[in-house]
Design a protein around this motif. Structure first.
Motif, PDB file in Angstrom:
ATOM      1  N   LEU A  94       0.811  -1.220   0.000  1.00 40.73           N
ATOM      2  CA  LEU A  94       0.000   0.000   0.000  1.00 40.73           C
ATOM      3  C   LEU A  94       0.848   1.275   0.000  1.00 40.73           C
ATOM      4  O   LEU A  94       0.358   2.351  -0.313  1.00 40.73           O
ATOM      5  N   PHE A  95       2.136   1.138   0.353  1.00 38.78           N
ATOM      6  CA  PHE A  95       2.992   2.322   0.536  1.00 38.78           C
ATOM      7  C   PHE A  95       3.959   2.551  -0.617  1.00 38.78           C
ATOM      8  O   PHE A  95       4.816   3.416  -0.554  1.00 38.78           O
ATOM      9  N   THR A  96       3.801   1.750  -1.675  1.00 41.75           N
ATOM     10  CA  THR A  96       4.833   1.703  -2.701  1.00 41.75           C
ATOM     11  C   THR A  96       4.696   2.791  -3.758  1.00 41.75           C
ATOM     12  O   THR A  96       5.605   3.012  -4.531  1.00 41.75           O
ATOM     13  N   ARG A  97       3.538   3.494  -3.764  1.00 40.27           N
ATOM     14  CA  ARG A  97       3.341   4.588  -4.731  1.00 40.27           C
ATOM     15  C   ARG A  97       2.794   5.832  -4.025  1.00 40.27           C
ATOM     16  O   ARG A  97       1.630   6.191  -4.175  1.00 40.27           O
ATOM     17  N   ASP A 102      -0.745   9.060  -0.726  1.00 40.40           N
ATOM     18  CA  ASP A 102       0.324   9.488   0.181  1.00 40.40           C
ATOM     19  C   ASP A 102       0.046   8.965   1.592  1.00 40.40           C
ATOM     20  O   ASP A 102      -0.803   9.486   2.305  1.00 40.40           O
ATOM     21  N   LEU A 103       0.765   7.919   1.969  1.00 37.52           N
ATOM     22  CA  LEU A 103       0.660   7.353   3.319  1.00 37.52           C
ATOM     23  C   LEU A 103       2.026   7.410   4.008  1.00 37.52           C
ATOM     24  O   LEU A 103       2.337   6.594   4.877  1.00 37.52           O
ATOM     25  N   THR A 104       2.829   8.396   3.607  1.00 31.43           N
ATOM     26  CA  THR A 104       4.201   8.455   4.100  1.00 31.43           C
ATOM     27  C   THR A 104       4.276   8.739   5.604  1.00 31.43           C
ATOM     28  O   THR A 104       5.300   8.488   6.223  1.00 31.43           O
ATOM     29  N   LYS A 105       3.158   9.239   6.168  1.00 35.05           N
ATOM     30  CA  LYS A 105       3.162   9.453   7.618  1.00 35.05           C
ATOM     31  C   LYS A 105       3.013   8.114   8.349  1.00 35.05           C
ATOM     32  O   LYS A 105       3.424   7.972   9.490  1.00 35.05           O
ATOM     33  N   VAL A 106       2.407   7.159   7.691  1.00 40.45           N
ATOM     34  CA  VAL A 106       2.274   5.817   8.270  1.00 40.45           C
ATOM     35  C   VAL A 106       3.569   5.033   8.055  1.00 40.45           C
ATOM     36  O   VAL A 106       4.048   4.333   8.944  1.00 40.45           O
ATOM     37  N   TYR A 109       8.607   6.717   2.587  1.00 42.86           N
ATOM     38  CA  TYR A 109       8.988   6.096   1.317  1.00 42.86           C
ATOM     39  C   TYR A 109      10.411   5.524   1.405  1.00 42.86           C
ATOM     40  O   TYR A 109      10.707   4.488   0.812  1.00 42.86           O
ATOM     41  N   ALA A 110      11.261   6.183   2.174  1.00 40.25           N
ATOM     42  CA  ALA A 110      12.634   5.672   2.352  1.00 40.25           C
ATOM     43  C   ALA A 110      12.605   4.287   3.001  1.00 40.25           C
ATOM     44  O   ALA A 110      13.349   3.382   2.613  1.00 40.25           O
ATOM     45  N   GLU A 111      11.713   4.144   3.982  1.00 40.23           N
ATOM     46  CA  GLU A 111      11.557   2.852   4.662  1.00 40.23           C
ATOM     47  C   GLU A 111      11.067   1.786   3.670  1.00 40.23           C
ATOM     48  O   GLU A 111      11.535   0.646   3.662  1.00 40.23           O
ATOM     49  N   TRP A 115      12.995  -1.639   2.441  1.00 28.52           N
ATOM     50  CA  TRP A 115      12.365  -2.966   2.549  1.00 28.52           C
ATOM     51  C   TRP A 115      12.445  -3.709   1.209  1.00 28.52           C
ATOM     52  O   TRP A 115      12.763  -4.895   1.142  1.00 28.52           O
ATOM     53  N   ILE A 116      12.154  -2.972   0.133  1.00 23.20           N
ATOM     54  CA  ILE A 116      12.165  -3.568  -1.210  1.00 23.20           C
ATOM     55  C   ILE A 116      13.555  -4.126  -1.525  1.00 23.20           C
ATOM     56  O   ILE A 116      13.696  -5.259  -2.003  1.00 23.20           O
ATOM     57  N   LYS A 117      14.588  -3.342  -1.239  1.00 22.44           N
ATOM     58  CA  LYS A 117      15.954  -3.770  -1.555  1.00 22.44           C
ATOM     59  C   LYS A 117      16.341  -4.992  -0.723  1.00 22.44           C
ATOM     60  O   LYS A 117      16.925  -5.936  -1.234  1.00 22.44           O
ATOM     61  N   HIS A 118      15.972  -4.936   0.556  1.00 26.20           N
ATOM     62  CA  HIS A 118      16.305  -6.041   1.460  1.00 26.20           C
ATOM     63  C   HIS A 118      15.619  -7.339   1.036  1.00 26.20           C
ATOM     64  O   HIS A 118      16.175  -8.426   1.193  1.00 26.20           O
ATOM     65  N   ASN A 119      14.413  -7.214   0.494  1.00 30.67           N
ATOM     66  CA  ASN A 119      13.620  -8.410   0.177  1.00 30.67           C
ATOM     67  C   ASN A 119      13.778  -8.913  -1.253  1.00 30.67           C
ATOM     68  O   ASN A 119      13.048  -9.812  -1.678  1.00 30.67           O
TER      69      ASN A 119
END
Ligand SMILES: [Zn+2]
Length: 475
Positions: A94-97, A102-106, A109-111, A115-119
């Motif tokens: 849900l946070f990928t776009r 805009d859910l960046t407060k939840v 985007y850096a986080e 996560w994407i790179k790690h996974n």
């Protein structure tokens, strides 16, 4: 004791398989979409010999010495599937776009990107689990070229073709952490300069994001499309264009595009458009599943298939429960969809009615259709989303063999290059990338996911061993 022996035996088989060897798959039915002889029934001639990473022989009566024989009686052997439209820079969660919701407060985007790179290794494995042995990443940051390198060096990963950042008519600053996936280009000269920068990375495709709205007309961006195509072709790079309206798609092809991604969804295509595509030998990738998944996610009406639930990343899936987002953090787009879910479903239905009809028209006209999902977008999961795409292609009226050809031989053409010329078919000299099924997908395309094992680069894996069923708390 007997169980222990069986486990040891199974382990030894897969340990053996970890290095190059000669393997004979005997007694199965070979399904070869697009080949002159499309099915080879189980008999002596259906033996498939793999030597190292390549298919060495089909149908030999005498096996070469030191060949490991795998009994495939009752099984169906196909070329590995190819998803020709995915994005590794997006997780599907849900946070990928943040440019869409805009859910960046939840979750920042850096986080999300971390996560994407790690996974990434997990994402790779989920493709193999789904029988997908090659993918085309149709656009992302310059990091995409690193992804291709990592995938090429990994065993449990699909083959990867990539485009770099999208050459776009609109900007998406929300996605810019220093290596943006989407770059707004304003002049033909800028386009040429950017293509030269891309060319230094040896991309498999250059991607154009031809977004048209009231502030961005077809004609205003057209010179940039032309310049991008000219410069790309001068470097022997093909150009894929995102164009979802009939007139935008027509303009893209007239300006020399090689690949159209997505379907035309604003109206039914006409004869002159079909002729334009056949005359220009265009490959089109319909991505039917992505058209339903943003809307269904936001309206809390997801229709996940059993394959997606079982083989998709559970952390990603857990984010799609939009009711867990605090009310005061909910973007308007999700609030509206939750309030009027039927409106969202109606819109999807209308888009699919046109897109499915257009797909059937193009298939009947002989246009090369390559299967693809747009996985990584919100609601479209990496790996098993392809089986939802197959369902929709069937709804459009394509036969199982046509669908399988779109996901193998045709998709290999979109993959392109030397690798593309050696995947997607069961032929001598091709890479030994195979899917072994328990039931016949020609009876029902639903059986395309009844996967017993997957071979990538001559190494065979039990499908069930590729992805651990992991129980993690939703983040
Ligand atoms: Zn895409």
């Amino acid at each position: 004791m007997r169980l222990k022996t069986a486990v040891a035996f199974a382990l030894s088989i897969f340990a053996l398989a970890a290095h190059a060897e000669k393997i004979a798959l005997t007694g199965g039915t070979l399904i070869r979409p697009g080949a002159e002889i499309e099915t080879i029934e189980p008999n002596m001639n259906s033996t498939l010999v793999v030597d190292g990473d390549r298919i060495a022989a089909i149908g030999p009566k005498v096996l070469p010495p030191h060949t490991r024989v795998i009994d495939c009686k009752g099984k169906f052997i196909l070329p590995g599937y190819i998803d020709t439209h995915i994005h590794f820079f997006q997780s599907g969660d849900l946070f990928t776009r943040p440019d869409v919701v805009d859910l960046t407060k939840v979750r920042s985007y850096a986080e999300e990107v971390a996560w994407i790179k790690h996974n990434l290794p997990d994402t790779f494995a989920r493709y193999l689990r789904s029988g997908i042995t090659s993918v085309v990443d149709v656009g992302g940051p310059f990091w995409n070229f690193e992804v291709r390198k990592i995938a090429n060096a990994a065993a449990k990963a699909p083959r990867v073709a990539v485009a770099g950042p999208l050459i776009s008519s609109v900007s998406r600053p929300q996605l810019d952490l220093g290596d943006p996936p989407i770059v707004k280009i304003d002049t033909p000269d800028q386009a040429r300069e950017f293509v030269r920068k891309l060319a230094a990375q040896n991309p498999d495709l250059v991607k154009i994001w031809y977004i048209v709205d009231k502030d961005h007309s077809i004609d205003s961006f057209r010179p940039i499309v032309r310049a991008t195509v000219e410069e790309s072709h001068a470097h022997n790079i093909r150009v894929a264009v995102h164009a979802t309206e009939l007139e935008t798609a027509r303009a893209a092809v007239q300006e020399g595009a090689d690949v159209l991604v997505h379907s035309v969804i604003d109206k039914e295509i006409d004869d002159s458009f079909v002729k334009l595509l056949t005359d220009h030998h265009i490959i089109l990738c319909p991505t039917l599943v992505v058209f339903e998944r943003y809307g269904r996610t936001f309206a809390n009406k997801l229709n996940l298939t059993p394959e997606e639930k079982a083989w998709g990343n559970s952390e990603v899936i857990a984010t799609w429960d939009v009711r867990k987002i605090p009310q005061d953090q909910l973007p308007d787009r999700i609030k509206t969809a939750l309030a009027k879910p039927d409106d969202a479903l109606d819109r999807i239905k209308k888009v699919h009615e046109i897109a499915l009809k257009n797909l059937k028209t193009l298939e009947d006209a002989g246009v090369t259709i390559a299967a693809g999902t747009d996985a990584g977008n919100i609601g479209t999961i990496h790996g098993p989303a392809l089986f939802r795409e197959f369902q929709l292609m069937r709804e459009a009226g394509l036969t199982p063999m046509q669908i399988l050809q779109c996901a193998t031989a045709n998709a290999a053409k979109l993959f392109g290059g030397e690798t593309g010329a050696h995947i997607g078919k069961i032929e001598n000299g091709y890479f030994a990338d195979l899917v072994i099924l328990n039931s016949n997908p020609l009876d029902d395309i639903a059986y395309a996911s009844d996967i017993e094992s997957v071979m990538k680069n001559g190494v065979i894996y039990a499908a069930s061993a590729l992805v651990e069923a992991k129980k993690t708390e939703p983040r």
